[in-house]
Structure formats: structure tokens, C-alpha cells
Design a protein around this motif. Structure first.
Motif, PDB file in Angstrom:
ATOM      1  N   GLY A  70       0.783  -1.225   0.000  1.00 46.14           N
ATOM      2  CA  GLY A  70       0.000   0.000   0.000  1.00 46.14           C
ATOM      3  C   GLY A  70       0.813   1.272   0.000  1.00 46.14           C
ATOM      4  N   MET A  71       2.145   1.171   0.013  1.00 46.00           N
ATOM      5  CA  MET A  71       3.013   2.345   0.022  1.00 46.00           C
ATOM      6  C   MET A  71       3.572   2.580  -1.372  1.00 46.00           C
ATOM      7  SD  MET A  71       5.087   1.967   3.604  1.00 46.00           S
ATOM      8  CE  MET A  71       4.196   1.601   5.125  1.00 46.00           C
ATOM      9  N   GLU A  72       3.433   3.810  -1.845  1.00 49.78           N
ATOM     10  CA  GLU A  72       3.925   4.188  -3.173  1.00 49.78           C
ATOM     11  C   GLU A  72       5.238   4.943  -3.018  1.00 49.78           C
ATOM     12  OE1 GLU A  72       0.709   6.146  -5.361  1.00 49.78           O
ATOM     13  OE2 GLU A  72      -0.662   5.264  -3.880  1.00 49.78           O
ATOM     14  N   VAL A  73       6.229   4.529  -3.787  1.00 48.52           N
ATOM     15  CA  VAL A  73       7.568   5.110  -3.687  1.00 48.52           C
ATOM     16  C   VAL A  73       7.924   5.772  -5.015  1.00 48.52           C
ATOM     17  CG1 VAL A  73      10.006   4.661  -3.227  1.00 48.52           C
ATOM     18  CG2 VAL A  73       8.240   3.316  -2.049  1.00 48.52           C
ATOM     19  N   ALA A  74       8.268   7.051  -4.970  1.00 47.81           N
ATOM     20  CA  ALA A  74       8.677   7.802  -6.157  1.00 47.81           C
ATOM     21  C   ALA A  74      10.088   8.329  -5.936  1.00 47.81           C
ATOM     22  CB  ALA A  74       7.713   8.956  -6.435  1.00 47.81           C
ATOM     23  N   ARG A  75      10.973   8.054  -6.885  1.00 44.60           N
ATOM     24  CA  ARG A  75      12.368   8.482  -6.782  1.00 44.60           C
ATOM     25  C   ARG A  75      12.643   9.668  -7.703  1.00 44.60           C
ATOM     26  NH1 ARG A  75      15.963   4.049  -5.085  1.00 44.60           N
ATOM     27  NH2 ARG A  75      14.691   2.283  -4.451  1.00 44.60           N
ATOM     28  N   ALA A  76      13.509  10.551  -7.243  1.00 41.59           N
ATOM     29  CA  ALA A  76      13.952  11.695  -8.037  1.00 41.59           C
ATOM     30  C   ALA A  76      15.358  12.054  -7.580  1.00 41.59           C
ATOM     31  CB  ALA A  76      13.002  12.880  -7.869  1.00 41.59           C
ATOM     32  N   ALA A  77      15.985  12.969  -8.319  1.00 40.39           N
ATOM     33  CA  ALA A  77      17.340  13.372  -7.952  1.00 40.39           C
ATOM     34  C   ALA A  77      17.363  14.044  -6.585  1.00 40.39           C
ATOM     35  CB  ALA A  77      17.909  14.313  -9.018  1.00 40.39           C
ATOM     36  N   GLN A  78      16.249  14.683  -6.222  1.00 37.37           N
ATOM     37  CA  GLN A  78      16.191  15.386  -4.945  1.00 37.37           C
ATOM     38  C   GLN A  78      16.006  14.445  -3.759  1.00 37.37           C
ATOM     39  OE1 GLN A  78      14.307  16.106  -7.585  1.00 37.37           O
ATOM     40  NE2 GLN A  78      15.342  17.967  -8.317  1.00 37.37           N
ATOM     41  N   GLY A  79      15.466  13.241  -4.002  1.00 39.28           N
ATOM     42  CA  GLY A  79      15.253  12.319  -2.897  1.00 39.28           C
ATOM     43  C   GLY A  79      14.152  11.313  -3.210  1.00 39.28           C
ATOM     44  N   ILE A  80      13.607  10.725  -2.168  1.00 39.36           N
ATOM     45  CA  ILE A  80      12.593   9.681  -2.296  1.00 39.36           C
ATOM     46  C   ILE A  80      11.320  10.130  -1.586  1.00 39.36           C
ATOM     47  CG2 ILE A  80      11.998   7.295  -1.737  1.00 39.36           C
ATOM     48  CD1 ILE A  80      14.924   6.597  -1.867  1.00 39.36           C
ATOM     49  N   ASN A  81      10.191   9.998  -2.272  1.00 47.52           N
ATOM     50  CA  ASN A  81       8.896  10.330  -1.693  1.00 47.52           C
ATOM     51  C   ASN A  81       8.111   9.045  -1.451  1.00 47.52           C
ATOM     52  OD1 ASN A  81       6.711  12.540  -1.179  1.00 47.52           O
ATOM     53  ND2 ASN A  81       5.692  10.987  -2.424  1.00 47.52           N
ATOM     54  N   ILE A  82       7.561   8.892  -0.241  1.00 49.67           N
ATOM     55  CA  ILE A  82       6.780   7.719   0.122  1.00 49.67           C
ATOM     56  C   ILE A  82       5.403   8.184   0.581  1.00 49.67           C
ATOM     57  CG2 ILE A  82       6.624   5.678   1.603  1.00 49.67           C
ATOM     58  CD1 ILE A  82       9.617   5.724   1.892  1.00 49.67           C
ATOM     59  N   CYS A  83       4.364   7.651  -0.035  1.00 52.69           N
ATOM     60  CA  CYS A  83       3.003   8.023   0.344  1.00 52.69           C
ATOM     61  C   CYS A  83       2.090   6.810   0.203  1.00 52.69           C
ATOM     62  CB  CYS A  83       2.481   9.188  -0.494  1.00 52.69           C
ATOM     63  SG  CYS A  83       2.114   8.733  -2.217  1.00 52.69           S
ATOM     64  N   GLN A  84       0.840   6.965   0.606  1.00 53.41           N
ATOM     65  CA  GLN A  84      -0.167   5.914   0.494  1.00 53.41           C
ATOM     66  C   GLN A  84      -1.427   6.487  -0.153  1.00 53.41           C
ATOM     67  OE1 GLN A  84       0.663   5.020   4.866  1.00 53.41           O
ATOM     68  NE2 GLN A  84      -0.078   3.014   4.190  1.00 53.41           N
ATOM     69  N   ARG A  85      -1.259   7.136  -1.289  1.00 49.86           N
ATOM     70  CA  ARG A  85      -2.349   7.840  -1.946  1.00 49.86           C
ATOM     71  C   ARG A  85      -3.480   6.885  -2.337  1.00 49.86           C
ATOM     72  NH1 ARG A  85      -3.974   9.159  -7.137  1.00 49.86           N
ATOM     73  NH2 ARG A  85      -4.984  11.192  -7.335  1.00 49.86           N
ATOM     74  N   LYS A  86      -3.139   5.807  -3.008  1.00 54.98           N
ATOM     75  CA  LYS A  86      -4.154   4.857  -3.450  1.00 54.98           C
ATOM     76  C   LYS A  86      -4.891   4.250  -2.256  1.00 54.98           C
ATOM     77  CE  LYS A  86      -4.751   0.678  -6.245  1.00 54.98           C
ATOM     78  NZ  LYS A  86      -4.063  -0.361  -7.068  1.00 54.98           N
ATOM     79  N   TYR A  87      -4.146   3.940  -1.207  1.00 54.27           N
ATOM     80  CA  TYR A  87      -4.751   3.364  -0.003  1.00 54.27           C
ATOM     81  C   TYR A  87      -5.715   4.360   0.637  1.00 54.27           C
ATOM     82  CZ  TYR A  87      -5.000   0.941   4.496  1.00 54.27           C
ATOM     83  OH  TYR A  87      -5.454   0.301   5.627  1.00 54.27           O
ATOM     84  N   ALA A  88      -5.293   5.633   0.704  1.00 56.72           N
ATOM     85  CA  ALA A  88      -6.139   6.667   1.299  1.00 56.72           C
ATOM     86  C   ALA A  88      -7.407   6.885   0.474  1.00 56.72           C
ATOM     87  CB  ALA A  88      -5.360   7.973   1.426  1.00 56.72           C
ATOM     88  N   LEU A  89      -7.288   6.890  -0.846  1.00 55.37           N
ATOM     89  CA  LEU A  89      -8.458   7.077  -1.701  1.00 55.37           C
ATOM     90  C   LEU A  89      -9.443   5.918  -1.558  1.00 55.37           C
ATOM     91  CD1 LEU A  89      -6.820   8.496  -4.964  1.00 55.37           C
ATOM     92  CD2 LEU A  89      -8.196   9.734  -3.281  1.00 55.37           C
ATOM     93  N   ASN A  90      -8.931   4.710  -1.436  1.00 57.01           N
ATOM     94  CA  ASN A  90      -9.819   3.554  -1.233  1.00 57.01           C
ATOM     95  C   ASN A  90     -10.530   3.649   0.109  1.00 57.01           C
ATOM     96  OD1 ASN A  90      -9.190   2.364  -3.687  1.00 57.01           O
ATOM     97  ND2 ASN A  90      -7.507   1.162  -2.841  1.00 57.01           N
ATOM     98  N   LEU A  91      -9.830   4.126   1.129  1.00 57.68           N
ATOM     99  CA  LEU A  91     -10.439   4.303   2.440  1.00 57.68           C
ATOM    100  C   LEU A  91     -11.540   5.352   2.384  1.00 57.68           C
ATOM    101  CD1 LEU A  91     -10.621   3.918   5.493  1.00 57.68           C
ATOM    102  CD2 LEU A  91      -8.688   5.491   5.752  1.00 57.68           C
ATOM    103  N   ILE A  92     -11.293   6.453   1.705  1.00 60.94           N
ATOM    104  CA  ILE A  92     -12.296   7.510   1.563  1.00 60.94           C
ATOM    105  C   ILE A  92     -13.515   6.985   0.804  1.00 60.94           C
ATOM    106  CG2 ILE A  92     -12.761   9.752   0.520  1.00 60.94           C
ATOM    107  CD1 ILE A  92      -9.775  10.415   0.959  1.00 60.94           C
ATOM    108  N   LYS A  93     -13.263   6.255  -0.267  1.00 57.18           N
ATOM    109  CA  LYS A  93     -14.361   5.732  -1.091  1.00 57.18           C
ATOM    110  C   LYS A  93     -15.218   4.730  -0.316  1.00 57.18           C
ATOM    111  CE  LYS A  93     -15.197   3.244  -5.412  1.00 57.18           C
ATOM    112  NZ  LYS A  93     -14.551   2.585  -6.594  1.00 57.18           N
TER     113      LYS A  93
END
Length: 244
Positions: A70-93
Motif C-alpha cells: 500500500g506504500m507508493e515510492v517515487a524516486r527523483a534526484a532530490q530524494g525519495i517520496n513515500i506516500c499511500q495515496r491509493k490506499y487513502a483514496l480507497n479508504l475515503i471511497k
């Protein structure tokens, strides 16, 4: 594998180590059913560990980590972003109407919750399910940790007011469901500590105890709402999966 002297099983985590003078290499594999997440401080050691695992279990290498539990990981030169966007949207829905008005904060600062407030909630399993899903979301949402922890104290006998506060937290998530943690590539390795406690002493209306919170970090991540919006699709796989 253990007999080769390169791997050690420690507290459910598979560790590989190699000594090179005074420098140590450490790799760890997080195992969940048939999914493996391999991390380490050396690509040489990581590749060695993956080769050993593939020889024993015939694994499938999925490349760099992008989605795990359920954790989404996005990499970039500036660093790593970790979020649970899809999980949160499913919870809201699953919990509220998507058109419901969002809240600007997870919990009213003047709200005083205790065990007997309100009337008995007739769906305790429903309340437990929402709180349980919110607890999983706290891995990347420190802004709701206190509110969710407070609600988890009433799992045995929830009331209608406890349930309304749980719904308020879900509505708060609507503001920025993709908000998460960002770990910059350039960061000072310093130990930082924070503490907080209630000045009114005995804010817990059930036990009359004060509440104290402590937090220590070695590398401090930033908390923000920018996230890469990318759909993930995976088909059925016969082999064990491994992501780096």
C-alpha cells in the motif's frame, strides 16, 4: 545459505554481511508472503543477496521499488517520496461519500473524548475496521497519529461520538490524499528529539493521567503533499517477487 557464512536470520529479517577491513556491508530483506523487499548500503552486496535468493527460491526481480504493502515510492534526484495515496483514496471511497466536505484538521482541539461519551455505537466491527485502516495509514501520515491513537483506546466499546471523530479524520484525508514523507538525498545525519506533554495535567478523562509524547529521528524527512500520480498494474505471477 546460512552455512555459506554470508547470511544470517535475525528477528525475522534476512541479513547479509561482509567484512572488508573496517567497512561493513549490510543488506536486509523484508518478507511478506511471497514478496521480498531488499535494501542495503551496497549494490554489490544487494546483487549478491539477490543471486543467493534466486538460487534457492527462483525469485523474479521487479527492479526498483515502486509499490509495496500500500506504500507508493517515487524516486527523483532530490530524494525519495513515500506516500499511500491509493490506499487513502480507497479508504475515503469505502467510508464516506466522495462529495463530502473535507476538514482542515483531523480532530477538534477542544474535543474531549472518554469511554462513556455519547451513546453505544451499534456497529463496533465497522468502527474497528476504520480505525485499523487508519492505523496502517499512519506509516506515512504523522499528522493523524495522535488522533488515530486516541481513537484506538475505545475499540472495545466505541460510541457514536468516537465513530464521528473517525469519519472526521477520513474527511480530513480528502484535502491531500497523496501527502506523504519525503527523504532528501542531501541530508545532515543528526539525532533530533522532540517532546510534548499536556499542561493541564490529567487530560485523559478516564484515567486522569497526563499525556506525554517523545520522538527521535536520525535523518529527518519532510512532510509534504507532492506526489507522482502514476497508475500501477500487476498481473498474476507464479514466481516470488522481489523489488529493490
Amino acid at each position: 545459505m546460512v552455512g555459506s557464512g554470508q547470511l544470517r536470520l535475525l528477528a525475522g529479517t534476512l541479513c547479509a554481511y561482509e567484512r572488508d577491513g573496517l567497512a561493513y556491508e549490510l543488506q536486509q530483506a523484508l518478507v511478506y508472503v511471497d514478496d521480498l523487499l531488499v535494501v542495503g548500503n551496497s549494490m554489490k552486496g544487494i546483487n549478491c543477496l539477490k543471486s543467493l535468493l534466486d538460487k534457492e527460491f527462483n525469485i523474479k526481480d521487479l527492479g526498483e521499488l515502486r509499490y509495496f504493502l500500500g506504500m507508493e515510492v517515487a524516486r527523483a534526484a532530490q530524494g525519495i517520496n513515500i506516500c499511500q495515496r491509493k490506499y487513502a483514496l480507497n479508504l475515503i471511497k469505502d467510508t464516506i461519500f466522495l462529495g463530502a466536505k473535507p476538514y482542515s484538521n483531523p480532530m477538534d482541539s477542544n474535543a474531549k473524548l472518554y469511554e462513556k461519551c455519547g451513546t453505544v455505537f451499534k456497529g463496533p466491527s465497522k468502527y474497528s475496521r476504520i480505525v485499523g485502516r487508519l492505523i496502517h495509514l499512519t506509516h506515512t501520515r504523522p499528522d493523524i497519529v495522535y488522533s488515530v491513537s486516541h481513537l484506538s483506546q475505545f475499540l472495545a466499546n466505541p460510541t457514536n461520538l468516537h465513530y464521528q471523530v473517525a469519519l472526521r479524520i477520513v474527511k480530513y484525508l480528502k484535502n491531500e490524499p497523496g501527502k506523504g514523507l519525503f527523504y532528501p538525498s542531501q541530508n545532515n545525519t543528526k539525532v533530533k528529539g522532540f517532546s510534548d506533554f499536556d499542561f493541564d495535567w490529567g487530560s485523559d478523562l478516564d484515567t486522569r493521567r497526563s499525556i506525554t509524547g517523545l520522538c527521535f529521528s536520525l535523518v529527518t524527512p519532510s512532510f509534504h503533499g507532492r506526489v507522482r500520480d502514476k497508475k500501477q498494474s500487476q498481473g498474476p505471477q507464479q514466481k516470488q517477487n522481489i523489488a529493490l
